[in-house]
Design a protein around this motif. Structure first.
Motif: not given
Length: 357
Positions: A34, A37, A152, A155-156, A158, A171-173, A326, A331, A335
């Motif tokens: 991301s 990140t 989300a 996540q954005r 990081a 949402v990939r988490v 994690r 990061g 996931p």
């Protein structure tokens, strides 16, 4: 660091000098990570591993990206502090989860701070941003809603994050939960096998994965054996005793009353039992009630609630381990979705349907 920051590189084309922009997005795309990140790596954030920071700096250098010296923030020291976000504390299952999370994180060398907030809109995140980005090494969410933009956004940015108990779509988490669809089916099957055909569902909020999936599992099972969803009374409420009480009272006023109720959790089930007592409806002779969570009170002789047990200690320990992994991985990595087993615990609030019930 702003994701829109860029530097100027000179490129020769057709004998003429022109300017081309190398952006954080270009570095992120090359590495498959991301933008946040990349930004955190270049800023030296402690949540990003040294390996990831090195890879980001190498690719940034290769592409010609230079970190602007003006406005660069210094490296934030690791605080070993994890934030745990819950919406409320009226549910005994949640306080038990917090206890196990505290113990698991402490064993891993981290401390826990509690954030009591629904966190279902971006304004909540903005208000807590100084705490989250300035002091916390990561977050465990136990209160996520399906329509919340906050996950989300985390996540954005990081921010190391794990969801426990509830999940979100698209949402990939990292997520730790039970199979709530299966759990709903198990609850409905238990009542059906006891002879109940008029079954009511009193769920929690419709915008939570737990309520949605438990209702889906129950309705699908009943439909498969010939009981259509139109024949099932379904009510959405809150995960509170008061909501269970008022929903049950409304169901009892129906012309064709139910003989069994699946409650969205044990707290709702307690409200249903209270309403039954108020209306002099005998449990389980006239009404069977089943809940979810199997909180400690459910097993007391005064309640003896049939419930679907969630492995709360295992959920807490798994969530804590996933978050620390994690953080240490900076990061990186796909996931992980942990689905833990359930158990039907039969007690005195469910029984066979009697003739004339």
């Amino acid at each position: 660091m702003d994701a829109e920051m860029s530097v100027q590189t000179l490129v020769q084309k057709s004998g003429r000098t022109r300017e081309a922009k190398v952006r954080l997005e270009d570095v992120a795309k090359r590495l498959g990570v991301s933008v946040a990140t990349v930004s955190r790596s270049l800023a030296g954030h402690p949540a990003i591993s040294s390996e990831t920071r090195g890879a980001v700096r190498a690719v940034a250098s290769e592409l010609g990206y230079r970190i602007p010296t003006q406005g660069r923030r210094g490296k934030k020291s690791s605080t070993k502090l994890i934030g745990v976000v819950v919406g409320a504390l009226h549910n005994r299952f949640m306080t038990l989860l917090l206890t196990h999370l505290h113990d698991a994180l402490q064993e891993l060398g981290y401390q826990m701070t509690l954030v009591i907030d629904s966190m279902n809109d971006s304004q909540n995140l903005q208000a807590l941003r100084p705490l989250i980005e300035g002091y916390l090494d990561g977050l465990i969410f136990a209160t996520a809603t399906l329509d919340s933009p906050v996950i989300a956004e985390m996540q954005r940015r990081a921010i190391p994050l794990v969801l426990v108990v509830r999940s979100v779509d698209d949402v990939r988490v990292d997520t730790v939960e039970i199979d709530n669809v299966h759990a709903g089916a198990v609850a409905a099957e238990h009542l059906y096998q006891l002879g109940h055909r008029r079954i009511g569902l009193v769920m929690g909020p419709q915008n939570t994965s737990t309520s949605r999936d438990r209702a889906k599992g129950a309705l699908t099972y009943l439909a498969d054996i010939g009981i259509s969803s139109e024949a099932v009374t379904l009510m959405w409420s809150d995960y509170t005793t008061e909501a269970g009480y008022s929903s049950a009272m409304a169901i009892f006023n129906e012309a064709d009353p139910v003989t069994a109720i699946v409650a969205g959790n044990d707290t709702i089930a307690l409200g249903v039992l209270e309403a039954a007592a108020r209306r002099a409806i005998k449990v389980p002779e006239q009404l069977s009630v089943i809940g979810f969570d199997d909180m400690p009170l459910a097993g007391s002789p005064l309640v003896a609630l049939t419930s679907i047990r969630q492995p709360v200690r295992a959920m807490a320990r798994t969530a804590a381990r996933r978050l620390i992994d994690r953080i240490r991985a900076g990061g990186m990595g796909a996931p992980v979705h942990d689905v833990l087993p359930i158990q039907l615990v039969r007690r005195e609030t469910t029984g066979p349907r009697h003739d004339g019930a």
